[in-house]
Scaffold this motif. Sequence first.
Motif, mmCIF file in Angstrom:
data_model
loop_
_atom_site.group_PDB
_atom_site.id
_atom_site.type_symbol
_atom_site.label_atom_id
_atom_site.label_comp_id
_atom_site.label_asym_id
_atom_site.label_seq_id
_atom_site.Cartn_x
_atom_site.Cartn_y
_atom_site.Cartn_z
ATOM 1 N N UNK A 42 23.804 -30.623 -12.882
ATOM 2 C CA UNK A 42 24.317 -29.545 -11.879
ATOM 3 C C UNK A 42 23.623 -28.323 -12.350
ATOM 4 N N UNK A 43 23.374 -28.031 -13.612
ATOM 5 C CA UNK A 43 22.792 -26.917 -13.781
ATOM 6 C C UNK A 43 21.317 -26.749 -13.311
ATOM 7 N N UNK A 44 20.624 -27.606 -13.909
ATOM 8 C CA UNK A 44 19.298 -27.850 -13.282
ATOM 9 C C UNK A 44 19.070 -27.747 -11.906
ATOM 10 N N UNK A 45 20.003 -28.321 -10.997
ATOM 11 C CA UNK A 45 19.597 -28.367 -9.749
ATOM 12 C C UNK A 45 20.053 -27.030 -9.240
ATOM 13 N N UNK A 50 17.918 -21.865 -6.892
ATOM 14 C CA UNK A 50 17.654 -20.509 -7.078
ATOM 15 C C UNK A 50 16.080 -20.248 -7.005
ATOM 16 N N UNK A 51 15.445 -20.974 -7.911
ATOM 17 C CA UNK A 51 14.077 -20.933 -8.133
ATOM 18 C C UNK A 51 13.480 -20.865 -6.590
ATOM 19 N N UNK A 52 13.527 -22.310 -6.167
ATOM 20 C CA UNK A 52 12.767 -22.579 -4.942
ATOM 21 C C UNK A 52 13.365 -22.343 -3.730
ATOM 22 N N UNK A 53 15.047 -22.100 -3.541
ATOM 23 C CA UNK A 53 15.365 -21.671 -2.233
ATOM 24 C C UNK A 53 15.593 -20.224 -2.325
ATOM 25 N N UNK A 185 6.076 -22.573 -15.765
ATOM 26 C CA UNK A 185 7.571 -22.522 -15.761
ATOM 27 C C UNK A 185 8.321 -23.065 -14.576
ATOM 28 N N UNK A 186 7.761 -23.041 -13.248
ATOM 29 C CA UNK A 186 8.253 -23.665 -12.183
ATOM 30 C C UNK A 186 7.988 -25.296 -12.158
ATOM 31 N N UNK A 187 6.895 -25.535 -12.710
ATOM 32 C CA UNK A 187 6.590 -26.899 -12.965
ATOM 33 C C UNK A 187 7.660 -27.745 -13.720
#
Length: 296
Positions: A42-45, A50-53, A185-187
Motif C-alpha cells: 500500500x505504501x508503494x502504491x 504521488x509520483x506519477x499522479x 528513481x522513478x523507474x
Amino acid sequence: MWIPVTLAAATFQILRTSRQHQLRTELSTNAAGFVRYAYGVPLAIALSGVLFGVLGRDVPAIPARFWPTIVTAGVAQIAATVALLAAFKQRDFAVGTVYSKSEVLIVAALGLVGIGTGLQPLGWVGAALVTLGVASLASKGSLPSLLRHTRDPAALLGLAAGAGFAVAAVTIGAASRSLSGAPSFDRAVFTLTALLLIQTTINAAWFLVTDPGEITRSARAWRPASWVGLFSLLGSIGWAWAFTLESAAKVRTLGQIELIIAFAIAHVALREVHTRADYLASATVLVGVTVVTVLG
C-alpha cells in the motif's frame, strides 16, 4: 550515487529485520515474512500515486520483457526466503546464513555467463573476501566446523537461498533498466511497486489455500507490522534504485556491509563483547568491499 543508496538500503534492511524478529512472538515465521509485502505494497502504491499522479511525472515506458522479468524476480525472492527459513529449521541460524551468503559469488558468476554485469578480476578477489568475512561473522567463529557440513540439508537449502536471492537481484535490476523515459528513481519506484504487488498476490493466494488464518493474524498485528512495511519499502526502494544505477554484483557485495552495521550497533548500543576473530572478520569484509567498490 549507487554507494550511498546501497548503504541506506542495507541500513533499512537491518531495521526491517529487527522488527520482523520482534513480530515472531506474535506471528509464525511465514506470516512475519508475509507482512513485509502486504504492508509494503500500500505504501508503494501511494508513493507511485504521488509520483506519477499528484506530481504528474511521466510513467516509464514498459517493454514487453519487463513483466516476465519482474515476475521471475518476485518468485525467486519468495523461493529464496522459503529456502532460508527451511534451512534455519533444518539445523540452525548460522548454517543457513553462512551458505546463503554465497549470493555474492553467484551474482558475480551470473555476470560471467551474460546474465547481468560481471566483476573485474580484482572484483572477484574482493567478493571472495566479503563472502569469507561475512560467513565468519555469521557463523560466530565456527566457520571451519560449518564448512564440514557442506552436504547437510541446511547447507544445501542455504545455497538454494543464495541462488534465489542472486537471481532476484539480477532480474530486479534488469527489469528496472528495461524501463525508459523516466529518471532512475522513478523507474525504481515503478519496478518495486510491481514487484510487491506480485509478491503480495502470490503470498496471499498461498495462505488462502494452506492457512487463511495467517492473513487474519497478520491483519491483527497491524501496529508492529506497519513498521516492517515502512522499513521494507524504504530498503527495497534503495535496492531497486541501486540495481538501476550499478551492476547487481557490486551492489550486493557492498550490501553485505549490513552485517558490519549490525555488528557495530550491537557493540555500541547493546554493549556486546566481541572477539578478536570478529574484528578480523569485519576488517576482511571492509577490505573486500573497498576492493570491489574501487577496483571491481
